[in-house]
Design an enzyme around this catalytic site. Structure first.
Site, short mmCIF file in Angstrom:
data_model
loop_
_atom_site.label_atom_id
_atom_site.label_comp_id
_atom_site.label_asym_id
_atom_site.label_seq_id
_atom_site.Cartn_x
_atom_site.Cartn_y
_atom_site.Cartn_z
N LYS A 1 0.84 -1.20 0.00
CA LYS A 1 0.00 0.00 0.00
C LYS A 1 0.88 1.26 0.00
O LYS A 1 0.66 2.20 -0.76
CB LYS A 1 -0.85 -0.03 1.28
N GLU B 1 -14.10 11.83 13.31
CA GLU B 1 -14.19 12.24 11.92
C GLU B 1 -15.62 12.08 11.42
O GLU B 1 -16.30 11.13 11.79
CB GLU B 1 -13.25 11.33 11.12
N ARG C 1 -17.97 11.51 4.83
CA ARG C 1 -18.75 10.49 4.12
C ARG C 1 -17.92 9.98 2.96
O ARG C 1 -17.28 10.78 2.27
CB ARG C 1 -20.04 11.07 3.54
N PHE D 1 -30.46 13.40 4.85
CA PHE D 1 -30.60 12.02 5.35
C PHE D 1 -32.06 11.62 5.54
O PHE D 1 -32.43 10.90 6.45
CB PHE D 1 -29.76 11.80 6.62
N GLY E 1 -34.72 4.49 0.71
CA GLY E 1 -33.98 3.63 -0.22
C GLY E 1 -33.83 2.24 0.33
O GLY E 1 -34.59 1.82 1.21
N CYS F 1 -19.81 2.06 8.40
CA CYS F 1 -20.00 2.83 9.65
C CYS F 1 -21.34 2.61 10.33
O CYS F 1 -21.39 2.15 11.46
CB CYS F 1 -19.80 4.30 9.36
C1 UGA Z 1 -21.27 7.93 7.48
C2 UGA Z 1 -21.58 9.33 8.04
O1 UGA Z 1 -22.49 9.99 7.18
C3 UGA Z 1 -20.30 10.15 8.19
O2 UGA Z 1 -20.62 11.40 8.79
C4 UGA Z 1 -19.32 9.39 9.09
O3 UGA Z 1 -18.10 10.09 9.20
C5 UGA Z 1 -19.05 8.03 8.48
O4 UGA Z 1 -20.30 7.31 8.33
C6 UGA Z 1 -18.12 7.30 9.40
O5 UGA Z 1 -18.50 7.03 10.54
O6 UGA Z 1 -16.94 7.11 9.05
P1 UGA Z 1 -20.75 6.91 5.06
O7 UGA Z 1 -21.01 5.59 5.71
O8 UGA Z 1 -19.52 7.08 4.26
O9 UGA Z 1 -20.73 8.08 6.17
O10 UGA Z 1 -21.96 7.23 4.08
P2 UGA Z 1 -23.38 7.94 4.19
O11 UGA Z 1 -23.48 8.92 3.10
O12 UGA Z 1 -23.66 8.42 5.54
O13 UGA Z 1 -24.37 6.72 3.85
C7 UGA Z 1 -24.54 5.61 4.71
C8 UGA Z 1 -25.71 4.78 4.24
O14 UGA Z 1 -26.94 5.48 4.41
C9 UGA Z 1 -25.65 4.41 2.75
O15 UGA Z 1 -26.10 3.10 2.57
C10 UGA Z 1 -26.61 5.41 2.10
O16 UGA Z 1 -27.14 4.97 0.89
C11 UGA Z 1 -27.67 5.51 3.19
N1 UGA Z 1 -28.47 6.75 3.11
C12 UGA Z 1 -27.91 7.95 3.39
C13 UGA Z 1 -29.81 6.66 2.79
O17 UGA Z 1 -30.36 5.57 2.55
N2 UGA Z 1 -30.57 7.81 2.78
C14 UGA Z 1 -30.03 9.02 3.05
O18 UGA Z 1 -30.77 10.03 3.02
C15 UGA Z 1 -28.67 9.10 3.35
#
Ligand code: UGA
Length: 432
Positions: A35, A151, A154, A252, A256, A263
């Site tokens: 890596k 942190e 996303r 959020f 879906g 996470c």
């Molecule tokens: C999430 C958090 O949003 C971040 O703030 C955090 O830092 C991160 O976890 C972490 O702990 O490291 P992430 O998992 O990358 O980020 O992605 P998200 O965009 O939050 O989506 C998570 C899940 O929720 C996905 O499956 C997404 O499709 C779903 N989602 C999100 C929905 O179904 N509807 C929404 O309105 C938003």
């Protein structure tokens, strides 16, 4: 400032690269020599828009470096960030902290002057206390401070989220470290990020409570979507109608498939498990976990109805298999439940994902990877849109399919149902 990031996973790599772009000298450390060698050549281990350019730029101008030598890198740094994985333990719901503590032990062998040791990994409340004890076995407490700086990046939006965070949370039990951290983050604070200074335990809990709350919001709207499907309402109207209330907020609230990723599923389980250690029952978060676990089953039940109970030999085009758009991450993606089920029921699946072939489906019967959207759709009976990539938003179904009875099951509501119906295809969304 001189910084060292231990762990070049999502959090470590993105934060390290962004800190170097803000003018700091950063060494990103990882045990994995391949890596590190790849990163030195500009080969990035993850798909993250904008990351490659920033790595190349900052490696070239020598503010960013990569190393496998943890001790040497720690010695050269003022601030050390622990950014290692905290996966769910085998046969338990709690977080496995082995990597955090072993990083702590290694760091303790290299403290040659005062250092701030920051936990950026997602860790249960009181982990900082334990980390401090581990380091204090080797080093006098006046030479180090353990701080929590969670942190909130996303995947897929990580660079933007780093540069324009809503808030920077620093949990420190000493004022001096909090001040140094405020200074480190000052370029972001001056652009509008709020600086939240708390004690160490509070910062640890802010991270879990944030993820659990966001997961709750998603599960909430997903359940409302179930009701919308039975009552002829479009859940998108509900999301707008409730989201405009500032107390609720519009983000959020997209219904879906089951939420996934590295996470939310892991952190909701871990906070429940931590609370149980303190004899606290987090019943709301428990229901969220249960609701999300049932989600794929519900979606499959609806799909079976849409297909009039005839899944065997049906040709399915499955678009997007990662847990969401703009990432190549398959962890806890609901496609890992949906595709195997459909394959078992005898469907013939051609999946396409902008981030390419996925080994996860290698051994499944009648599941093959298509190299383009068109190839996946051609000849299919139904198209399932599983993630919301921009590439999918302008698909011309008529161009790719001669099948007049083509069904579209849009699990992200990226199309307008009336538009699809107008071109003659059957359309089903979520909560519509
Ligand atoms: C999430 C958090 O949003 C971040 O703030 C955090 O830092 C991160 O976890 C972490 O702990 O490291 P992430 O998992 O990358 O980020 O992605 P998200 O965009 O939050 O989506 C998570 C899940 O929720 C996905 O499956 C997404 O499709 C779903 N989602 C999100 C929905 O179904 N509807 C929404 O309105 C938003």
């Amino acid at each position: 400032m001189k910084l060292c990031m231990i762990g070049t996973g999502y959090v470590g790599l993105v934060s390290g690269v962004c800190f170097s772009d803000l003018g700091n000298d950063v060494i990103c450390v990882d045990k994995d020599i391949n890596k590190i060698n790849n990163l030195k050549k500009g080969i990035i281990p993850i798909y993250e828009p904008g990351l490659e350019e920033l790595v190349l730029k900052n490696y070239k101008n020598k503010r960013l470096n990569f190393s496998t030598n943890l001790r040497d890198s720690v010695k050269k740094s003022d601030i050390v960030f622990i950014c290692v994985g905290t996966p769910t333990k085998k046969n338990s719901n709690s977080a496995d902290l082995t990597q955090v503590f072993s990083a702590g032990k290694e760091i303790s062998k290299s403290i040659n002057k005062f250092k701030i040791i920051i936990n950026k990994s997602t860790v249960p409340v009181t982990t900082g206390d334990e980390l401090e004890k581990i380091i204090a076995k080797k080093v006098n407490k006046k030479y180090f401070s353990v701080v929590s700086n969670p942190e909130f990046l996303r995947e897929g939006e990580a660079i933007r989220d780093f540069i324009y965070p809503d808030r920077v949370v620093v949990g420190s039990n000493d004022k001096k470290s909090s001040k140094i951290l405020k200074n480190l983050y000052s370029p972001l604070i001056s652009k509008g990020a709020k600086f939240v200074s708390t004690n160490r335990r509070a910062a640890e809990l802010i991270k879990y409570a944030s993820n659990a709350f966001l997961a709750t919001k998603i599960s909430f709207i997903n359940e409302i979507a179930n009701l919308c499907e039975k009552t002829g309402i479009d859940v998108e109207d509900i999301s707008i109608g409730i989201g405009l209330d500032k107390r609720i907020g519009s983000r959020f609230l997209r219904a879906g498939p089951a939420y996934g990723g590295s996470c939310f599923p892991k952190d909701t389980k871990a906070i429940v498990s931590t609370a149980e250690k303190f004899k606290i029952n987090l019943s709301i978060i428990k229901s969220v976990i249960k609701s999300n676990n049932l989600r794929s089953h519900l979606l499959l039940k609806r799909l079976t109805l849409i297909m009039k109970n005839k899944i065997k030999n049906k040709k399915i085009s499955f678009l997007g298999v990662t847990f969401k758009a703009n990432t190549d991450d398959m962890r806890d993606s609901s496609s890992l439940e949906l595709i195997p089920y459909l394959s078992k029921k005898g469907a013939k699946i051609k999946y396409y994902d902008p981030t390419g072939y996925k080994k996860e489906f290698k051994n499944l019967k009648n599941v093959e990877f298509s190299t383009s959207i068109g190839e996946s759709i051609k000849g299919s009976d139904i198209v399932i849109i599983h993630t919301e990539w921009n590439d999918f938003k302008s698909i011309n179904f008529k161009k790719f399919s001669k099948n007049k009875k083509l069904i579209i099951y849009d699990m992200r509501n990226i199309f307008s149902s009336s538009k699809i119906k107008k071109i003659g295809f059957k359309y089903f969304g979520i909560g519509r």
